[in-house]
Design a protein around this motif. Structure first.
Motif, PDB file in Angstrom:
ATOM      1  N   VAL A 188      -1.027   7.485  15.224  1.00 48.22           N
ATOM      2  CA  VAL A 188      -1.090   8.027  16.589  1.00 48.22           C
ATOM      3  C   VAL A 188      -2.307   8.938  16.699  1.00 48.22           C
ATOM      4  O   VAL A 188      -2.846   9.416  15.701  1.00 48.22           O
ATOM      5  CB  VAL A 188       0.190   8.818  16.979  1.00 48.22           C
ATOM      6  N   SER A 189      -2.692   9.198  17.922  1.00 50.42           N
ATOM      7  CA  SER A 189      -3.794  10.122  18.183  1.00 50.42           C
ATOM      8  C   SER A 189      -3.398  11.542  17.782  1.00 50.42           C
ATOM      9  O   SER A 189      -2.232  11.929  17.883  1.00 50.42           O
ATOM     10  CB  SER A 189      -4.130  10.091  19.681  1.00 50.42           C
ATOM     11  N   ARG A 190      -4.354  12.308  17.379  1.00 53.86           N
ATOM     12  CA  ARG A 190      -4.098  13.721  17.073  1.00 53.86           C
ATOM     13  C   ARG A 190      -3.578  14.451  18.307  1.00 53.86           C
ATOM     14  O   ARG A 190      -2.917  15.461  18.199  1.00 53.86           O
ATOM     15  CB  ARG A 190      -5.372  14.393  16.567  1.00 53.86           C
ATOM     16  N   ARG A 191      -3.889  13.930  19.485  1.00 52.82           N
ATOM     17  CA  ARG A 191      -3.454  14.556  20.741  1.00 52.82           C
ATOM     18  C   ARG A 191      -2.061  14.112  21.180  1.00 52.82           C
ATOM     19  O   ARG A 191      -1.526  14.637  22.153  1.00 52.82           O
ATOM     20  CB  ARG A 191      -4.459  14.238  21.847  1.00 52.82           C
ATOM     21  N   HIS A 192      -1.458  13.176  20.484  1.00 52.82           N
ATOM     22  CA  HIS A 192      -0.118  12.691  20.851  1.00 52.82           C
ATOM     23  C   HIS A 192       0.860  13.859  20.784  1.00 52.82           C
ATOM     24  O   HIS A 192       0.935  14.567  19.783  1.00 52.82           O
ATOM     25  CB  HIS A 192       0.302  11.564  19.910  1.00 52.82           C
ATOM     26  N   GLU A 199       4.271  14.070  20.948  1.00 53.83           N
ATOM     27  CA  GLU A 199       5.529  13.935  20.218  1.00 53.83           C
ATOM     28  C   GLU A 199       5.306  14.244  18.737  1.00 53.83           C
ATOM     29  O   GLU A 199       4.243  13.975  18.194  1.00 53.83           O
ATOM     30  CB  GLU A 199       6.053  12.503  20.382  1.00 53.83           C
ATOM     31  N   ALA A 200       6.303  14.803  18.101  1.00 53.77           N
ATOM     32  CA  ALA A 200       6.213  15.125  16.671  1.00 53.77           C
ATOM     33  C   ALA A 200       7.206  14.277  15.882  1.00 53.77           C
ATOM     34  O   ALA A 200       8.341  14.088  16.314  1.00 53.77           O
ATOM     35  CB  ALA A 200       6.495  16.600  16.441  1.00 53.77           C
ATOM     36  N   ALA A 201       6.763  13.763  14.750  1.00 51.59           N
ATOM     37  CA  ALA A 201       7.642  13.016  13.843  1.00 51.59           C
ATOM     38  C   ALA A 201       6.971  12.916  12.481  1.00 51.59           C
ATOM     39  O   ALA A 201       5.748  12.786  12.394  1.00 51.59           O
ATOM     40  CB  ALA A 201       7.941  11.623  14.393  1.00 51.59           C
ATOM     41  N   GLU A 202       7.761  12.957  11.433  1.00 53.89           N
ATOM     42  CA  GLU A 202       7.215  12.852  10.077  1.00 53.89           C
ATOM     43  C   GLU A 202       6.569  11.507   9.812  1.00 53.89           C
ATOM     44  O   GLU A 202       5.739  11.382   8.925  1.00 53.89           O
ATOM     45  CB  GLU A 202       8.308  13.100   9.032  1.00 53.89           C
ATOM     46  N   ARG A 203       6.935  10.495  10.555  1.00 49.77           N
ATOM     47  CA  ARG A 203       6.386   9.160  10.299  1.00 49.77           C
ATOM     48  C   ARG A 203       5.014   8.935  10.941  1.00 49.77           C
ATOM     49  O   ARG A 203       4.407   7.895  10.773  1.00 49.77           O
ATOM     50  CB  ARG A 203       7.355   8.077  10.758  1.00 49.77           C
ATOM     51  N   PHE A 204       4.492   9.920  11.659  1.00 53.50           N
ATOM     52  CA  PHE A 204       3.198   9.780  12.310  1.00 53.50           C
ATOM     53  C   PHE A 204       2.057  10.141  11.366  1.00 53.50           C
ATOM     54  O   PHE A 204       2.093  11.183  10.708  1.00 53.50           O
ATOM     55  CB  PHE A 204       3.083  10.689  13.533  1.00 53.50           C
ATOM     56  N   ILE A 205       1.042   9.287  11.350  1.00 54.90           N
ATOM     57  CA  ILE A 205      -0.235   9.636  10.752  1.00 54.90           C
ATOM     58  C   ILE A 205      -1.149   9.921  11.938  1.00 54.90           C
ATOM     59  O   ILE A 205      -1.419   9.040  12.751  1.00 54.90           O
ATOM     60  CB  ILE A 205      -0.831   8.478   9.910  1.00 54.90           C
ATOM     61  N   ARG A 206      -1.577  11.155  12.051  1.00 55.26           N
ATOM     62  CA  ARG A 206      -2.417  11.566  13.180  1.00 55.26           C
ATOM     63  C   ARG A 206      -3.893  11.339  12.823  1.00 55.26           C
ATOM     64  O   ARG A 206      -4.356  11.821  11.783  1.00 55.26           O
ATOM     65  CB  ARG A 206      -2.158  13.011  13.526  1.00 55.26           C
ATOM     66  N   VAL A 207      -4.568  10.584  13.707  1.00 60.37           N
ATOM     67  CA  VAL A 207      -5.969  10.237  13.502  1.00 60.37           C
ATOM     68  C   VAL A 207      -6.738  10.441  14.797  1.00 60.37           C
ATOM     69  O   VAL A 207      -6.148  10.582  15.865  1.00 60.37           O
ATOM     70  CB  VAL A 207      -6.123   8.778  13.014  1.00 60.37           C
ATOM     71  N   ASP A 208      -8.072  10.414  14.694  1.00 60.49           N
ATOM     72  CA  ASP A 208      -8.903  10.580  15.884  1.00 60.49           C
ATOM     73  C   ASP A 208      -8.775   9.379  16.821  1.00 60.49           C
ATOM     74  O   ASP A 208      -8.709   9.539  18.031  1.00 60.49           O
ATOM     75  CB  ASP A 208     -10.363  10.789  15.500  1.00 60.49           C
ATOM     76  N   LEU A 250      -7.454   7.121   3.404  1.00 58.85           N
ATOM     77  CA  LEU A 250      -8.444   6.161   3.896  1.00 58.85           C
ATOM     78  C   LEU A 250      -8.832   6.443   5.349  1.00 58.85           C
ATOM     79  O   LEU A 250     -10.007   6.385   5.709  1.00 58.85           O
ATOM     80  CB  LEU A 250      -7.903   4.737   3.770  1.00 58.85           C
ATOM     81  N   VAL A 251      -7.841   6.748   6.190  1.00 57.63           N
ATOM     82  CA  VAL A 251      -8.105   6.981   7.617  1.00 57.63           C
ATOM     83  C   VAL A 251      -8.372   8.450   7.934  1.00 57.63           C
ATOM     84  O   VAL A 251      -8.555   8.809   9.091  1.00 57.63           O
ATOM     85  CB  VAL A 251      -6.962   6.439   8.508  1.00 57.63           C
ATOM     86  N   GLU A 252      -8.374   9.283   6.890  1.00 54.51           N
ATOM     87  CA  GLU A 252      -8.591  10.722   7.044  1.00 54.51           C
ATOM     88  C   GLU A 252      -7.633  11.313   8.072  1.00 54.51           C
ATOM     89  O   GLU A 252      -8.023  12.064   8.970  1.00 54.51           O
ATOM     90  CB  GLU A 252     -10.055  11.011   7.406  1.00 54.51           C
ATOM     91  N   GLY A 253      -6.360  10.955   7.911  1.00 54.17           N
ATOM     92  CA  GLY A 253      -5.336  11.396   8.844  1.00 54.17           C
ATOM     93  C   GLY A 253      -4.549  12.594   8.352  1.00 54.17           C
ATOM     94  O   GLY A 253      -4.695  13.036   7.208  1.00 54.17           O
ATOM     95  N   LEU A 303       0.852  -1.185   0.000  1.00 58.63           N
ATOM     96  CA  LEU A 303       0.000   0.000   0.000  1.00 58.63           C
ATOM     97  C   LEU A 303       0.886   1.233   0.000  1.00 58.63           C
ATOM     98  O   LEU A 303       1.975   1.227   0.561  1.00 58.63           O
ATOM     99  CB  LEU A 303      -0.892   0.029   1.241  1.00 58.63           C
ATOM    100  N   ILE A 304       0.394   2.280  -0.585  1.00 56.45           N
ATOM    101  CA  ILE A 304       1.089   3.559  -0.597  1.00 56.45           C
ATOM    102  C   ILE A 304       0.622   4.349   0.631  1.00 56.45           C
ATOM    103  O   ILE A 304      -0.567   4.404   0.934  1.00 56.45           O
ATOM    104  CB  ILE A 304       0.773   4.352  -1.885  1.00 56.45           C
ATOM    105  N   VAL A 305       1.563   4.962   1.329  1.00 54.06           N
ATOM    106  CA  VAL A 305       1.229   5.705   2.551  1.00 54.06           C
ATOM    107  C   VAL A 305       0.144   6.743   2.276  1.00 54.06           C
ATOM    108  O   VAL A 305      -0.788   6.893   3.071  1.00 54.06           O
ATOM    109  CB  VAL A 305       2.487   6.355   3.168  1.00 54.06           C
ATOM    110  N   GLY A 306       0.225   7.439   1.179  1.00 58.06           N
ATOM    111  CA  GLY A 306      -0.790   8.443   0.854  1.00 58.06           C
ATOM    112  C   GLY A 306      -2.185   7.854   0.795  1.00 58.06           C
ATOM    113  O   GLY A 306      -3.161   8.496   1.196  1.00 58.06           O
ATOM    114  N   GLU A 307      -2.309   6.612   0.299  1.00 57.10           N
ATOM    115  CA  GLU A 307      -3.612   5.942   0.239  1.00 57.10           C
ATOM    116  C   GLU A 307      -4.126   5.654   1.649  1.00 57.10           C
ATOM    117  O   GLU A 307      -5.318   5.800   1.929  1.00 57.10           O
ATOM    118  CB  GLU A 307      -3.511   4.639  -0.549  1.00 57.10           C
ATOM    119  N   ILE A 308      -3.216   5.240   2.538  1.00 58.54           N
ATOM    120  CA  ILE A 308      -3.588   4.964   3.921  1.00 58.54           C
ATOM    121  C   ILE A 308      -4.044   6.250   4.599  1.00 58.54           C
ATOM    122  O   ILE A 308      -5.072   6.282   5.275  1.00 58.54           O
ATOM    123  CB  ILE A 308      -2.411   4.327   4.689  1.00 58.54           C
ATOM    124  N   VAL A 309      -3.275   7.320   4.411  1.00 57.34           N
ATOM    125  CA  VAL A 309      -3.622   8.622   5.007  1.00 57.34           C
ATOM    126  C   VAL A 309      -5.019   9.049   4.561  1.00 57.34           C
ATOM    127  O   VAL A 309      -5.842   9.471   5.387  1.00 57.34           O
ATOM    128  CB  VAL A 309      -2.575   9.697   4.644  1.00 57.34           C
TER     129      VAL A 309
END
Length: 82
Positions: free
Chosen positions: A65-69, A71-80, A16-19, A8-14
């Motif tokens: 990770v939660s939107r409230r997490h 820590e910051a990192a480029e590898r995080f997809i922030r979701v509800d 799909l999960v509305e992250g 899967l492509i990360v952009g597709e996952i983002v």
């Protein structure tokens, strides 16, 4: 191989999960694995804050990770709800 899925492509996952994601959306993901077992082409998630310490040590390429997490990192997809 156990746990293997179609790439899967990360952009597709983002999408799909509305992250929210600031990293490279063209990266490919091979599997979903635990934080401890994930590698650079794997997706993992932090669903319970008690495992937050595992995030830093994880080799996961992308982590939900939660939107409230805090820590910051480029590898995080922030979701509800990871």
């Amino acid at each position: 191989m156990r746990g293997r899925m179609g790439r899967l492509i990360v952009g597709e996952i983002v999408d799909l999960v509305e992250g929210d994601f600031s990293g490279d959306r063209s990266l490919t993901i091979d599997r979903v694995r635990t934080l401890a077992d994930a590698g650079p082409n794997d997706l993992s998630f932090l669903g319970n804050p008690k495992y937050a310490r595992q995030v830093e040590a994880s080799a996961a390429g992308v982590i939900l990770v939660s939107r409230r997490h805090s820590e910051a990192a480029e590898r995080f997809i922030r979701v509800d709800d990871p």
